[in-house]
Motif scaffolding. Sequence first.
Motif, PDB file in Angstrom:
ATOM      1  N   HIS B 195       0.826  -1.206   0.000  1.00 20.66           N
ATOM      2  CA  HIS B 195       0.000   0.000   0.000  1.00 20.66           C
ATOM      3  C   HIS B 195       0.862   1.259   0.000  1.00 20.66           C
ATOM      4  O   HIS B 195       0.584   2.216  -0.720  1.00 20.66           O
ATOM      5  CB  HIS B 195      -0.924   0.012   1.234  1.00 20.66           C
ATOM      6  CG  HIS B 195      -2.111  -0.877   1.063  1.00 20.66           C
ATOM      7  ND1 HIS B 195      -2.656  -1.620   2.091  1.00 20.66           N
ATOM      8  CD2 HIS B 195      -2.858  -1.165  -0.028  1.00 20.66           C
ATOM      9  CE1 HIS B 195      -3.696  -2.302   1.631  1.00 20.66           C
ATOM     10  NE2 HIS B 195      -3.831  -2.048   0.347  1.00 20.66           N
ATOM     11  N   ARG B 196       1.921   1.229   0.784  1.00 21.09           N
ATOM     12  CA  ARG B 196       2.797   2.410   0.826  1.00 21.09           C
ATOM     13  C   ARG B 196       3.483   2.637  -0.516  1.00 21.09           C
ATOM     14  O   ARG B 196       3.580   3.762  -0.995  1.00 21.09           O
ATOM     15  CB  ARG B 196       3.866   2.231   1.894  1.00 21.09           C
ATOM     16  CG  ARG B 196       3.322   2.441   3.264  1.00 21.09           C
ATOM     17  CD  ARG B 196       4.471   2.548   4.222  1.00 21.09           C
ATOM     18  NE  ARG B 196       3.984   2.921   5.528  1.00 21.09           N
ATOM     19  CZ  ARG B 196       4.785   3.224   6.529  1.00 21.09           C
ATOM     20  NH1 ARG B 196       6.093   3.201   6.373  1.00 21.09           N
ATOM     21  NH2 ARG B 196       4.287   3.567   7.692  1.00 21.09           N
ATOM     22  N   ALA B 197       3.968   1.516  -1.111  1.00 23.04           N
ATOM     23  CA  ALA B 197       4.653   1.635  -2.407  1.00 23.04           C
ATOM     24  C   ALA B 197       3.691   2.193  -3.456  1.00 23.04           C
ATOM     25  O   ALA B 197       4.047   3.083  -4.249  1.00 23.04           O
ATOM     26  CB  ALA B 197       5.185   0.274  -2.839  1.00 23.04           C
ATOM     27  N   MET B 198       2.455   1.684  -3.431  1.00 25.86           N
ATOM     28  CA  MET B 198       1.461   2.190  -4.397  1.00 25.86           C
ATOM     29  C   MET B 198       1.128   3.644  -4.122  1.00 25.86           C
ATOM     30  O   MET B 198       0.983   4.458  -5.040  1.00 25.86           O
ATOM     31  CB  MET B 198       0.171   1.377  -4.299  1.00 25.86           C
ATOM     32  CG  MET B 198       0.214   0.092  -5.082  1.00 25.86           C
ATOM     33  SD  MET B 198      -1.390  -0.688  -5.024  1.00 25.86           S
ATOM     34  CE  MET B 198      -2.330   0.355  -6.140  1.00 25.86           C
ATOM     35  N   ALA B 199       1.003   3.973  -2.836  1.00 28.75           N
ATOM     36  CA  ALA B 199       0.629   5.339  -2.466  1.00 28.75           C
ATOM     37  C   ALA B 199       1.678   6.339  -2.958  1.00 28.75           C
ATOM     38  O   ALA B 199       1.347   7.446  -3.393  1.00 28.75           O
ATOM     39  CB  ALA B 199       0.447   5.442  -0.954  1.00 28.75           C
ATOM     40  N   ILE B 200       2.943   5.925  -2.917  1.00 26.66           N
ATOM     41  CA  ILE B 200       4.010   6.836  -3.382  1.00 26.66           C
ATOM     42  C   ILE B 200       3.831   7.097  -4.880  1.00 26.66           C
ATOM     43  O   ILE B 200       3.931   8.229  -5.344  1.00 26.66           O
ATOM     44  CB  ILE B 200       5.401   6.237  -3.071  1.00 26.66           C
ATOM     45  CG1 ILE B 200       5.605   6.258  -1.552  1.00 26.66           C
ATOM     46  CG2 ILE B 200       6.506   6.993  -3.785  1.00 26.66           C
ATOM     47  CD1 ILE B 200       6.799   5.471  -1.053  1.00 26.66           C
ATOM     48  N   LYS B 201       3.524   6.027  -5.629  1.00 29.29           N
ATOM     49  CA  LYS B 201       3.301   6.196  -7.081  1.00 29.29           C
ATOM     50  C   LYS B 201       2.092   7.088  -7.343  1.00 29.29           C
ATOM     51  O   LYS B 201       2.130   7.977  -8.197  1.00 29.29           O
ATOM     52  CB  LYS B 201       3.052   4.829  -7.730  1.00 29.29           C
ATOM     53  CG  LYS B 201       4.314   4.042  -7.952  1.00 29.29           C
ATOM     54  CD  LYS B 201       4.239   3.273  -9.252  1.00 29.29           C
ATOM     55  CE  LYS B 201       5.636   3.102  -9.817  1.00 29.29           C
ATOM     56  NZ  LYS B 201       5.674   2.789 -11.209  1.00 29.29           N
ATOM     57  N   VAL B 202       1.008   6.821  -6.619  1.00 32.82           N
ATOM     58  CA  VAL B 202      -0.216   7.605  -6.821  1.00 32.82           C
ATOM     59  C   VAL B 202       0.052   9.073  -6.437  1.00 32.82           C
ATOM     60  O   VAL B 202      -0.354  10.003  -7.146  1.00 32.82           O
ATOM     61  CB  VAL B 202      -1.383   7.015  -5.990  1.00 32.82           C
ATOM     62  CG1 VAL B 202      -2.601   7.926  -6.040  1.00 32.82           C
ATOM     63  CG2 VAL B 202      -1.737   5.621  -6.498  1.00 32.82           C
ATOM     64  N   ALA B 203       0.784   9.263  -5.346  1.00 29.11           N
ATOM     65  CA  ALA B 203       1.053  10.639  -4.884  1.00 29.11           C
ATOM     66  C   ALA B 203       1.850  11.411  -5.934  1.00 29.11           C
ATOM     67  O   ALA B 203       1.647  12.612  -6.137  1.00 29.11           O
ATOM     68  CB  ALA B 203       1.796  10.606  -3.557  1.00 29.11           C
ATOM     69  N   MET B 204       2.743  10.699  -6.636  1.00 29.12           N
ATOM     70  CA  MET B 204       3.524  11.373  -7.688  1.00 29.12           C
ATOM     71  C   MET B 204       2.591  11.911  -8.768  1.00 29.12           C
ATOM     72  O   MET B 204       2.751  13.030  -9.262  1.00 29.12           O
ATOM     73  CB  MET B 204       4.533  10.408  -8.300  1.00 29.12           C
ATOM     74  CG  MET B 204       5.892  10.465  -7.624  1.00 29.12           C
ATOM     75  SD  MET B 204       6.861   8.964  -7.896  1.00 29.12           S
ATOM     76  CE  MET B 204       6.796   8.818  -9.660  1.00 29.12           C
ATOM     77  N   LEU B 205       1.607  11.085  -9.133  1.00 30.69           N
ATOM     78  CA  LEU B 205       0.641  11.529 -10.153  1.00 30.69           C
ATOM     79  C   LEU B 205      -0.164  12.721  -9.633  1.00 30.69           C
ATOM     80  O   LEU B 205      -0.372  13.706 -10.341  1.00 30.69           O
ATOM     81  CB  LEU B 205      -0.337  10.406 -10.498  1.00 30.69           C
ATOM     82  CG  LEU B 205       0.109   9.262 -11.401  1.00 30.69           C
ATOM     83  CD1 LEU B 205      -1.045   8.299 -11.592  1.00 30.69           C
ATOM     84  CD2 LEU B 205       0.568   9.775 -12.760  1.00 30.69           C
TER      85      LEU B 205
END
Lengths: 435, 263
Positions: B195-205
């Motif tokens: 979840h954290r790894a995905m959240a970092i990607k989503v936050a970049m967008l």
Amino acid sequence: MEQKEQTKTTAVKGTDMARKVRGLVKNIYRSAHEAKAQGKKVAYMMVSSQYDEIIRAMDVVPIPTENYAGLCAAKREMDRFLLKAEADGYSQVLCSYARIGLGFDSLRKELGGIPEGAPDGGMPTPDMMLGSSAVCDPRYKWFQAAGRYLDVPTYSIDVVWPPVDADLKAVRDHYIQYQKEQFQGLISFMEQQTGKKLNKERLWETIRLSDEAWRLWYEIDRMRVAIPSPMPAQDHFSVMVAGYYYPGMQEAVDFYQSLYDEVKYKVENKIGVIPDEKYRILYGGGLPPWHTLWIFNYFESFGAVFAIERQYRAYDPVEVPSSVKDPVEFLAWRSFLRATQFYEKARANSGNPTVERLLGMIDRYAIDGVVFHACRSCRATTIGQVHYKNILGRYTDIPMMQLVSDMVDLRDYSEAQWKAQIGAFIETLAGRSAR
Amino acid sequence: MKDYIKYYAGVDIGSVSIKAALVSNRRLIATKLVASGASYKDAAQKVLYSVLVQAGLDAERLSGIVVTGLGSESAPFPARQISDISCQAMGCHYLFPSARTVINIGGQFTKVAKITPQGRVVDFLMSEKCAAGSGRFLQVIARILHVTLENIGPLSLQSREPVEFSTNCAVFAESETVSRIAEGARAEDILAGVHRAMAIKVAMLVKGVKMEPDVVLMGGGGEDAGLVLAIGEALGTRILVPEQPRVSTAYGAACLAELDLAL
Ligand code: SF4
């Protein structure tokens, strides 16, 4: 928003002259094969290296390896070359043009001849390879790597330009001197390889022809401010063949003269690329998606025309001082002036020469939106796009979008994703005009 | 009197599921979601039929249909096509009028849009052709951990020591997960790490479109409480989630059918 079905892989052109470019491309490889047969020297070369006129003046026939990669992609004939280079150990993140070129050379060596069915008869074995540092590092290293497959000499020149905040007056002479030395080194190498001396009169003549072609090309692009758009970006990506692969040749001048006449006629008669032009798009940068050029027509099906582009024809004409009497020095001066032509504007405004160029285009060409193409394996034309987009956002609120794939490697492309993005982009443009 | 009420449908044909929403005057009347399966056409027909049956209506009573989603070209009935980014924006607008940034985490892609107070898209970004930016990433990891999709969120919330993933790639994360299991890492910590790894990607967008609150999370990702929490932490803001996050795009499509905007 209605969507129309697309089945083609190439783009429908807007101008008659763009449709004639295919002949020019075929002729590049035909001439190289003929030259080889007649015992003339042929050379692998990199476009936009500022040395084209020298190659022509030395009567060496150029083979633009990058163009060949683009041609393979447009014909969807790239996979076996890409896979061959990858099997030889080249990484998938290496420039896909270089992978195609290296894969082609590897396969030719392995087969003992040109791979069967290679587009336009393939590239003949060169007598020399002329690399350059202009634009990116693969263009310097590629031919050195090709030495693995080809037992021919390589010479790579440095093409330099100062940083944007440099004091141009202070550094100019140094840069020009260095560039001149680079050209002189190349000339000595070519003289050695051909056994002929450079004829400076002949060099002046190729420079004159080249500058005349580029001047006409510049005038054509200036006419493209017209509404409706007389010539779209997909045509530009065809007609650039004359400017980049025929500089120093009468063919380029004749080609652009005819294109000039055609575009002028279209402007005067208000003949647009599409009947109902709703949005004017700027192709903000990145090499074109050679594998899927019909995408430009897909935009057009929604009334969006790419009125102008930043990729290729990287500089406007420059004025070299008339006191420069030596053609090699002229080339060094021209290279410096071309590279720095937007510096002053940049320093006075955004600080970034590319952004200045884009802002100028957005204004002059009445642009409604900007589309960038990020090519995964071409760092040179991709790095900076998000940064440009961010800086542009300080000066304009028009929609901007980045499509991601590669210039030739289809494995990096997703049609579903592009169509989804394009649909949303068009709707954003429509939303703005409705507001 | 009933006959004067107008009904509109939105059908969202996605790669994992197909959703339909029926609205009247922007009020949600019925929804249906089925797995996309092998035939988008059949499934799309099925969800549309289902919302009509739920409302006790004949197909002729529909005043307009909008289809959206990656498979919208395969709609088996006449309908207007609008991109899912515009549909999610409009759906989000009617569900949360204060929303200015909308995130949609679907099975295939993550999309982020900045919207106007009227629900129009100003800027948007899509995740790259990469599983790590989408729900696919979670599905892969859940399969290895033998955790059902519904349990991913609640389990992740129990984590006390989220695993740090050294990669942002779903394929490598899969093998990394296997190594972590072998090292004794707990399922909840692995899920929280994902979840954290995905959240970092989503936050970049999200940062790419210059986030403005309120931020709404829609799509399948919105049903995963662990992911919602991680994205909220990564962005440092409160995340609003609609009641039925997976049908919000279809709801937006139905609203657009009703509005009949020039897009
Ligand atoms: S990296 Fe880009 S600029 Fe450099 S050779 Fe490859 S395609 Fe050309």
